[in-house]
Design a protein around this motif. Structure first.
Motif, PDB file in Angstrom:
ATOM      1  N   VAL A  11       1.579   7.376  -6.626  1.00  0.00           N
ATOM      2  CA  VAL A  11       0.794   8.507  -6.973  1.00  0.00           C
ATOM      3  C   VAL A  11       1.396   9.844  -6.906  1.00  0.00           C
ATOM      4  O   VAL A  11       0.941  10.712  -7.935  1.00  0.00           O
ATOM      5  CB  VAL A  11      -0.487   8.621  -5.514  1.00  0.00           C
ATOM      6  CG1 VAL A  11      -0.963  10.202  -5.583  1.00  0.00           C
ATOM      7  CG2 VAL A  11      -1.356   7.602  -5.599  1.00  0.00           C
ATOM      8  N   SER A  12       2.509   9.972  -6.705  1.00  0.00           N
ATOM      9  CA  SER A  12       3.402  11.127  -6.859  1.00  0.00           C
ATOM     10  C   SER A  12       3.777  11.220  -8.196  1.00  0.00           C
ATOM     11  O   SER A  12       4.665  12.160  -8.509  1.00  0.00           O
ATOM     12  CB  SER A  12       4.319  11.195  -5.758  1.00  0.00           C
ATOM     13  OG  SER A  12       5.188  10.173  -6.025  1.00  0.00           O
ATOM     14  N   VAL A  45       0.901  -1.448  -0.027  1.00  0.00           N
ATOM     15  CA  VAL A  45       0.084  -0.024   0.021  1.00  0.00           C
ATOM     16  C   VAL A  45       0.876   1.204   0.124  1.00  0.00           C
ATOM     17  O   VAL A  45       0.561   2.226  -0.651  1.00  0.00           O
ATOM     18  CB  VAL A  45      -0.971   0.063   1.304  1.00  0.00           C
ATOM     19  CG1 VAL A  45      -1.824   1.142   1.295  1.00  0.00           C
ATOM     20  CG2 VAL A  45      -2.016  -1.217   1.060  1.00  0.00           C
ATOM     21  N   ASN A  46       1.976   1.220   1.050  1.00  0.00           N
ATOM     22  CA  ASN A  46       2.958   2.291   0.714  1.00  0.00           C
ATOM     23  C   ASN A  46       3.409   2.724  -0.656  1.00  0.00           C
ATOM     24  O   ASN A  46       3.462   3.912  -1.053  1.00  0.00           O
ATOM     25  CB  ASN A  46       4.045   2.129   1.812  1.00  0.00           C
ATOM     26  CG  ASN A  46       3.567   2.006   3.324  1.00  0.00           C
ATOM     27  OD1 ASN A  46       2.646   2.530   3.334  1.00  0.00           O
ATOM     28  ND2 ASN A  46       4.411   1.590   4.019  1.00  0.00           N
ATOM     29  N   THR A  56       4.569   8.709   7.564  1.00  0.00           N
ATOM     30  CA  THR A  56       3.587   8.306   8.693  1.00  0.00           C
ATOM     31  C   THR A  56       3.068   6.948   8.657  1.00  0.00           C
ATOM     32  O   THR A  56       3.045   6.254   9.695  1.00  0.00           O
ATOM     33  CB  THR A  56       2.502   9.188   8.671  1.00  0.00           C
ATOM     34  OG1 THR A  56       2.793  10.523   8.192  1.00  0.00           O
ATOM     35  CG2 THR A  56       1.490   9.305   9.770  1.00  0.00           C
ATOM     36  N   ALA A  57       2.697   6.335   7.387  1.00  0.00           N
ATOM     37  CA  ALA A  57       2.049   5.118   7.226  1.00  0.00           C
ATOM     38  C   ALA A  57       3.028   3.951   7.934  1.00  0.00           C
ATOM     39  O   ALA A  57       2.755   2.986   8.272  1.00  0.00           O
ATOM     40  CB  ALA A  57       1.779   4.954   5.910  1.00  0.00           C
ATOM     41  N   ASP A  83       6.018  15.504  -6.314  1.00  0.00           N
ATOM     42  CA  ASP A  83       5.255  15.840  -5.247  1.00  0.00           C
ATOM     43  C   ASP A  83       5.634  15.037  -3.967  1.00  0.00           C
ATOM     44  O   ASP A  83       5.681  13.918  -3.814  1.00  0.00           O
ATOM     45  CB  ASP A  83       4.017  15.348  -5.733  1.00  0.00           C
ATOM     46  CG  ASP A  83       2.782  15.846  -4.813  1.00  0.00           C
ATOM     47  OD1 ASP A  83       3.118  16.642  -3.679  1.00  0.00           O
ATOM     48  OD2 ASP A  83       1.524  15.592  -4.979  1.00  0.00           O
ATOM     49  N   PRO A  84       6.103  16.200  -3.079  1.00  0.00           N
ATOM     50  CA  PRO A  84       6.315  15.614  -1.700  1.00  0.00           C
ATOM     51  C   PRO A  84       5.532  14.963  -0.819  1.00  0.00           C
ATOM     52  O   PRO A  84       5.872  14.269   0.211  1.00  0.00           O
ATOM     53  CB  PRO A  84       7.085  16.816  -1.254  1.00  0.00           C
ATOM     54  CG  PRO A  84       6.289  17.986  -1.674  1.00  0.00           C
ATOM     55  CD  PRO A  84       5.885  17.822  -3.075  1.00  0.00           C
ATOM     56  N   LEU A  85       4.172  15.378  -0.927  1.00  0.00           N
ATOM     57  CA  LEU A  85       3.316  15.043   0.074  1.00  0.00           C
ATOM     58  C   LEU A  85       3.076  13.648   0.119  1.00  0.00           C
ATOM     59  O   LEU A  85       3.077  13.101   1.324  1.00  0.00           O
ATOM     60  CB  LEU A  85       1.911  15.831  -0.254  1.00  0.00           C
ATOM     61  CG  LEU A  85       0.810  15.737   1.017  1.00  0.00           C
ATOM     62  CD1 LEU A  85       1.587  16.619   2.062  1.00  0.00           C
ATOM     63  CD2 LEU A  85      -0.453  16.394   0.446  1.00  0.00           C
ATOM     64  N   PRO A  86       2.909  12.781  -0.967  1.00  0.00           N
ATOM     65  CA  PRO A  86       2.828  11.382  -0.697  1.00  0.00           C
ATOM     66  C   PRO A  86       4.189  10.794  -0.022  1.00  0.00           C
ATOM     67  O   PRO A  86       3.952   9.738   1.066  1.00  0.00           O
ATOM     68  CB  PRO A  86       2.800  10.749  -2.153  1.00  0.00           C
ATOM     69  CG  PRO A  86       2.268  11.755  -2.836  1.00  0.00           C
ATOM     70  CD  PRO A  86       2.753  13.186  -2.354  1.00  0.00           C
ATOM     71  N   LEU A 103       3.138  11.406   3.688  1.00  0.00           N
ATOM     72  CA  LEU A 103       2.223  10.261   3.821  1.00  0.00           C
ATOM     73  C   LEU A 103       3.008   9.013   4.258  1.00  0.00           C
ATOM     74  O   LEU A 103       2.290   8.425   5.252  1.00  0.00           O
ATOM     75  CB  LEU A 103       1.081  10.330   2.926  1.00  0.00           C
ATOM     76  CG  LEU A 103       0.567  11.620   2.685  1.00  0.00           C
ATOM     77  CD1 LEU A 103      -0.619  11.118   1.378  1.00  0.00           C
ATOM     78  CD2 LEU A 103      -0.307  12.247   3.819  1.00  0.00           C
ATOM     79  N   ILE A 127       1.063   4.376  -2.869  1.00  0.00           N
ATOM     80  CA  ILE A 127       0.803   5.794  -2.527  1.00  0.00           C
ATOM     81  C   ILE A 127       1.793   6.481  -3.321  1.00  0.00           C
ATOM     82  O   ILE A 127       1.933   7.672  -3.617  1.00  0.00           O
ATOM     83  CB  ILE A 127       0.672   6.014  -1.012  1.00  0.00           C
ATOM     84  CG1 ILE A 127      -0.425   5.574  -0.247  1.00  0.00           C
ATOM     85  CG2 ILE A 127       0.780   7.650  -0.594  1.00  0.00           C
ATOM     86  CD1 ILE A 127      -0.477   6.101   1.100  1.00  0.00           C
ATOM     87  N   ILE A 170       3.300   3.791  11.422  1.00  0.00           N
ATOM     88  CA  ILE A 170       1.926   3.003  11.998  1.00  0.00           C
ATOM     89  C   ILE A 170       2.079   1.667  11.589  1.00  0.00           C
ATOM     90  O   ILE A 170       1.740   0.874  12.387  1.00  0.00           O
ATOM     91  CB  ILE A 170       0.564   3.769  11.409  1.00  0.00           C
ATOM     92  CG1 ILE A 170       0.477   5.103  12.048  1.00  0.00           C
ATOM     93  CG2 ILE A 170      -0.591   3.209  11.471  1.00  0.00           C
ATOM     94  CD1 ILE A 170      -0.753   5.803  11.036  1.00  0.00           C
TER      95      ILE A 170
END
Lengths: 123, 515
Positions: free
Chosen positions: A48-49, A41-42, A79-80, A70-73, A76, A45, A83
């Protein structure tokens, strides 16, 4: 976003193997299955960038202005990952406890033994 | 003074305090109870602030909605916060009554505070990824609490809870990634704004289905409820009541938020699936309850059945139906927590909750029995108790929409609920104690338990008898949930909007994928 067939195939393959592992009866394989699933899953994501080829690193001052990844993924995923690590470590301890209690790593055996104990408790 | 941040920080710091001072004592218990009361007061303050119809929007990092994290509180959030904090107070008092301070597990109360942190965060968040983080905080605390005190035999039931929720979380994370790919943002308001342009796009329907699967799992909908009825009964009574009251309702709340506010209401496939899944959930849940013979198991199956009612209303998706759903959630959290507390009291008295070993409680604890009877009737939907009004509105709306099969299913489910609640009532309270079983004796703490149950019953009675006022509040909350333009405007007005290339790039990407 450009087509990233290789990423998609890799995510699909990892998910497939993860599901195959989770459907086993042995704790250890299930554990690896969940670890692999969270990584699949990571990776999805990250996909996606977009295709990073030809783009700059997302660091202020080093971008040439032609477009950056894109740095946002990536934030994310960071964090993922944390977790996912927490969940896997909990899972490890749960399985350890079930192994210590029942001396088996097989879910079927565990449930059969539990059902037997339930019946005895009823009588 | 920022009340919304306090509502997250107080339980977090209380939990940290509990971990750092693990020795159980009366003083430590006092700190936790005090914190719970403070949280309840905070929640009431926040709910009062939004009761005028305003939304509180907060950007903790100072960034605007398109890149930063925002916290959004509207009336529905306020209602849920108050309910969560109130249930927590009742459950903590009950937990104190059920055993001496010295034998308490040192991690039970801290874990419950972390659980509350996760629950509160998932209510106030306005951002999909933050919601994922909130869910994980909540779920990891709940995994740990679930297996904390279960014995060797029962710990296997934690496995079904864990495995399904782990898969659900993975799909949720994947859904976050897909959303970011489609919309270039994870903020509810931005997604709502951009999904207006994408109405009718098959990709949007697909995304809706992904989220439907995720939150239907968390809420315990048919056919994804297998994890629920076996895992809740292994908890101690007070914690089981808190789980039963709050955890599945977080799933329902998010379903409301996502399919009410975030996505356009005209996702016909998803709404149909929600409504029919809800119908099946009601019937199968209550059938499970009829088949079981232990109090906590019967009540656990009832949670599933009642989730069906709430989701059915969300599936109808009309303003009246959403009002009914909110009213039903309010009623259900109070009533279900009370019933589980009574189940905990039955275990406290008899040492088991098997119906054939119980009996005679009505004479021993009349207030407990009266509370259970009223709440059970309320759950079945006998007017004028609180459960009746939500069901009545849902059925009225169902008839207006011509969904006669679903209305029929909900009436059948209500009748079967009555049957199985009568089974518990007769088994535990009315019939005499069995000769071979353990005779009920008054144990210390039973009086406190009766008081808690009576207070909760009184709250539920107030909801039922003063329903006009509660209906007004629920109607206002449902208006806000469905007011997508107002939500978008309120959220986007806050924080600095960066004018960098990163946003532009992702917006282009989003456009590219949408085509």
């Amino acid at each position: 976003m450009s087509v990233q067939l290789d990423t998609a195939l890799l995510v699909g393959m990892m998910t497939g193997v993860a599901v195959w592992l989770i459907l086993h009866r042995s704790f250890l394989r299930i554990l690896f299955g969940f670890a692999l699933l969270s990584n699949a899953v990571n990776l999805a994501i990250l996909g996606v960038s977009g295709d990073p080829s030809g783009r700059d690193v997302p660091i202020v001052g080093e971008t040439a202005g032609s477009g950056i990844v894109d740095p946002l993924p990536q934030a994310l995923i960071l964090t993922a990952i944390v977790i996912g690590f927490g969940v896997v470590s909990y899972l490890l301890f749960l399985f350890y406890r079930m192994f210590v209690d029942h001396e088996t790593v097989d879910l079927d055996e565990l449930h059969q033994e539990g059902d037997r104990a339930d019946k005895e408790a009823e009588q | 003074m920022n009340w919304v941040v306090l509502i997250l920080l107080v339980p977090l710091f209380t939990g940290a305090f509990g971990v750092l001072s693990p020795r159980p004592s009366r003083a430590r218990r006092g700190v936790f109870l005090g914190s719970a009361v403070v949280q309840l007061l905070l929640a009431i303050v926040v709910a009062a602030l939004v009761s005028g119809g305003d939304r509180i929007v907060l950007a903790p990092g100072g960034w605007g909605a398109s890149v930063g994290i925002v916290l959004v509180v509207d009336l529905l959030t306020g209602i849920m916060l108050v309910l969560a904090a109130g249930t927590a107070v009742a459950c903590i008092v009950f937990a104190y009554a059920s055993r001496e301070a010295a034998v308490e597990h040192p991690l039970q109360l801290p874990l419950m505070q972390f659980l509350i942190t996760g629950i509160n965060l998932s209510f106030v968040t306005g951002d999909l990824f933050n919601l994922f983080v909130a869910f994980e905080v909540m779920l990891i605390a709940s995994y740990a609490l679930l297996s904390l005190e279960s014995d060797n035999r029962n710990v296997r039931h934690a496995w079904s809870y864990l495995s399904i929720n782990l898969v659900g979380s993975a799909i949720f994370l994947l859904g976050c990634g897909l959303t970011y790919g489609m919309f270039g943002s994870l903020n509810f308001a931005v997604i709502a704004e951009r999904s207006n342009e994408l109405a009718g796009d098959p990709l949007l329907v697909l995304l809706g289905l992904v989220f439907l699967v995720v939150f239907a799992t968390k809420a315990g909908m048919f056919p994804l409820y297998y994890w629920l009825p076996n895992s809740y009964p292994i908890l101690p009574g007070a914690m089981a009541a808190f789980y039963a009251g709050m955890l599945t309702k977080v799933g329902v709340y998010v379903l409301l938020r996502i399919f009410g506010t975030m996505f356009p209401a005209d996702l016909p496939v998803v709404s149909e699936l929600l409504a029919w899944g809800a119908g099946a959930t009601m019937v199968f849940g209550v059938l499970g309850a009829v088949a079981r013979d232990r109090v906590q198991h019967i009540l656990s199956y009832h949670i599933i059945s009642q989730i069906g009612f709430m989701v059915l209303a969300i599936g109808f998706a009309t303003p009246l139906a959403i009002t009914a759903a909110i009213l039903y959630i309010t009623h259900h959290i109070v009533v279900k927590a009370t019933l589980f507390l009574v189940g905990g009291a039955v275990i406290h008295v008899h040492g088991t909750d098997r119906l054939e070993c119980c009996g005679g409680l009505a004479r021993l604890a009349p207030w407990l029995a009266a509370g259970f009877f009223l709440q059970a009737m309320s759950l079945a939907g006998i007017p004028p108790l609180s459960g009746f009004w939500g069901k009545y509105l849902i059925i009225v709306e169902g008839v207006a929409l011509g969904q006669y099969v679903l209305v029929g299913a909900s009436i059948v489910a209500s009748i079967l609920t009555l049957v199985s609640m009568m089974k518990v009532w007769l088994g535990c309270f009315w019939k005499a104690a069995p000769e071979n079983g353990s005779a009920p004796v008054v144990r210390p703490g039973l009086a406190t338990m009766s008081v808690v149950v009576t207070v909760m019953t009184a709250i539920s009675l107030v909801i039922g008898l003063g329903v006009e006022r509660f209906y007004g509040v629920a109607a206002e909350a449902s208006r806000q949930v469905l007011d997508r333009e107002g939500y978008i405007e309120a959220v986007l007005a806050v924080g600095v909007v960066p004018s960098g290339e990163a946003t532009a790039v992702s917006a282009e990407d989003a456009g590219g994928v949408a085509k």
